[in-house]
Design an enzyme around this catalytic site. Structure first.
Site, mmCIF file in Angstrom:
data_model
loop_
_atom_site.group_PDB
_atom_site.id
_atom_site.type_symbol
_atom_site.label_atom_id
_atom_site.label_comp_id
_atom_site.label_asym_id
_atom_site.label_seq_id
_atom_site.Cartn_x
_atom_site.Cartn_y
_atom_site.Cartn_z
ATOM 1 N N CYS A 106 0.853 -1.180 0.000
ATOM 2 C CA CYS A 106 0.000 0.000 0.000
ATOM 3 C C CYS A 106 0.893 1.236 0.000
ATOM 4 C CB CYS A 106 -0.849 -0.040 1.273
ATOM 5 S SG CYS A 106 -1.751 1.482 1.596
ATOM 6 N N HIS A 252 -8.164 -3.852 2.589
ATOM 7 C CA HIS A 252 -7.125 -3.045 3.241
ATOM 8 C C HIS A 252 -7.411 -1.548 3.088
ATOM 9 C CE1 HIS A 252 -2.877 -2.120 4.432
ATOM 10 N NE2 HIS A 252 -3.090 -1.071 3.648
ATOM 11 N N GLU A 253 -7.657 -1.131 1.849
ATOM 12 C CA GLU A 253 -7.828 0.308 1.607
ATOM 13 C C GLU A 253 -9.096 0.849 2.273
ATOM 14 O OE1 GLU A 253 -5.368 2.083 0.448
ATOM 15 O OE2 GLU A 253 -4.168 0.330 -0.085
ATOM 16 N N HIS A 256 -8.330 1.998 5.642
ATOM 17 C CA HIS A 256 -7.802 3.371 5.682
ATOM 18 C C HIS A 256 -8.920 4.401 5.550
ATOM 19 C CE1 HIS A 256 -3.664 2.289 5.774
ATOM 20 N NE2 HIS A 256 -3.558 1.913 4.510
ATOM 21 N N HIS A 262 -1.617 1.454 9.408
ATOM 22 C CA HIS A 262 -1.063 0.124 9.171
ATOM 23 C C HIS A 262 -0.814 -0.632 10.473
ATOM 24 C CE1 HIS A 262 0.373 1.292 4.886
ATOM 25 N NE2 HIS A 262 -0.799 0.691 4.877
#
Length: 342
Positions: A106, A252-253, A256, A262
């Site tokens: 990322c 994952h994104e 965020h 992280h």
């Protein structure tokens, strides 16, 4: 006198067996990964020059940009990098560290300021400085849309939408937030698109592998994927050795987008790197605890639904968990009651 026996008293075996089932389920993920050889191929000490290592450390926030770093700050930066990626802490550019530096990841910098005490709550998960989150009326509803001009040639739009619906569903099942797809990219809270190279946000993409995607902290909502990647939804169909699993990166994104940084836990969705041709689509305890500490808990969420998530198909509104989840929930409720009454 007739003694009424509690149904569990005579059955320590069933209790142990039920725990074994839960244990099996917890270890499912490791078993699946062990079957995927790419997870475990370790490179012999890779050939990465010191200037390249320093550039990598600068890019992800471990060393100041445009400033010559001395040996002490280089060693300190390596120690922080190793700590943030859950590697053995040596302060040296050893082979574990170099292999990690070579992995696709990322593009978001890791949380590396040594003075992060307020955000680093003793857990492995991390927030953005100031703990930004989406602040709206509860229950929170966030809309998302895809940029129709910026899709990937490797996948049909229906596949992209299906994968994101599933990825949003993973998060929606643990927090009281629902995600609703809209056609209107301009007004959507979360704007998703695939972009090449320099695409106007000051964070250019770098071609094949390297940086896979990046996102901005709440309440920005831009979620950008590198169009140069060979995005895949099915490794049986997509044979490329540099194929990247879209769902793993999407999960994952979205973390965020919600405000998580992280994690240093290798099995967490919020761990920064992902090998080509590997999948990591389920939330780990670390991800769940992190995001629930920002938004609270989805009233339908139980720990067991997380354990059963391997077999569940959560809809994006987080309301439906398949029957298997119910079986595990019932099992572990029974176990808990047995222990209370033993």
């Amino acid at each position: 006198m007739h003694h009424h026996h509690h149904p569990c008293n005579r059955k320590p075996f069933t209790t142990i067996f039920s725990f074994f089932l839960l244990y099996l389920n917890l270890h499912n993920q490791q078993i699946i990964e062990a079957r995927n050889p790419s997870q475990f191929t370790t490179n012999p000490s890779p050939d990465v020059s010191i200037p390249e290592i320093k550039r990598h450390l600068q890019q992800y926030g471990y060393l100041p940009q445009n400033k010559e770093s001395d040996d002490v700050s280089f060693e300190q930066a390596l120690v922080r990098y190793q700590k943030n990626l859950g590697l053995p802490i040596t302060g040296k550019p050893d082979s574990d560290t170099l292999s990690q530096i070579l992995l696709p990841r990322c593009g978001f910098p890791d949380d590396v300021e040594p003075k992060t005490a307020p955000f680093h709550t003793g857990k492995k998960y991390v927030y953005f400085p100031g703990r930004p989150r989406w602040t709206r009326d509860v229950p929170l509803k966030l809309t998302y849309a895809f940029s129709q001009e910026n899709l990937t040639p490797y996948l049909a739009p229906t596949d992209i939408r299906r994968v994101f619906r599933r990825a949003f569903g993973k998060w929606a099942s643990v927090i009281p937030v629902s995600f609703i797809e809209t056609e209107d990219y301009v007004i959507a809270d979360i704007k998703i698109g695939f972009f090449n190279g320099d695409h106007g946000d000051g964070e250019p993409f770098d071609g094949v592998l390297g940086v896979l995607a990046h996102t901005f902290s709440p309440e920005n909502g831009r979620l950008h994927l590198d169009k140069a990647e060979t995005w895949a939804v099915d490794f049986d169909e997509e044979k490329s050795s540099v194929a990247v699993d879209l769902e793993s990166v999407a999960v994952h994104e979205i973390g965020h987008v919600l405000g998580l940084g992280h994690s240093s836990v290798k099995d967490a969705a919020m761990y920064p790197t992902l090998k080509p041709r590997s999948k990591k689509v389920n939330l780990n305890m670390d991800d769940v605890v992190g995001v629930q500490s920002l938004y609270g808990t989805n009233p339908n969420f139980t720990l067991n639904s997380l354990l059963a998530s391997e077999t569940s198909t959560n809809l994006a509104d987080g309301s439906r968990i398949r029957s298997q989840g119910m079986i595990y929930s019932t099992l572990s409720t029974v176990i808990a009651l047995c222990f209370l009454n033993w």
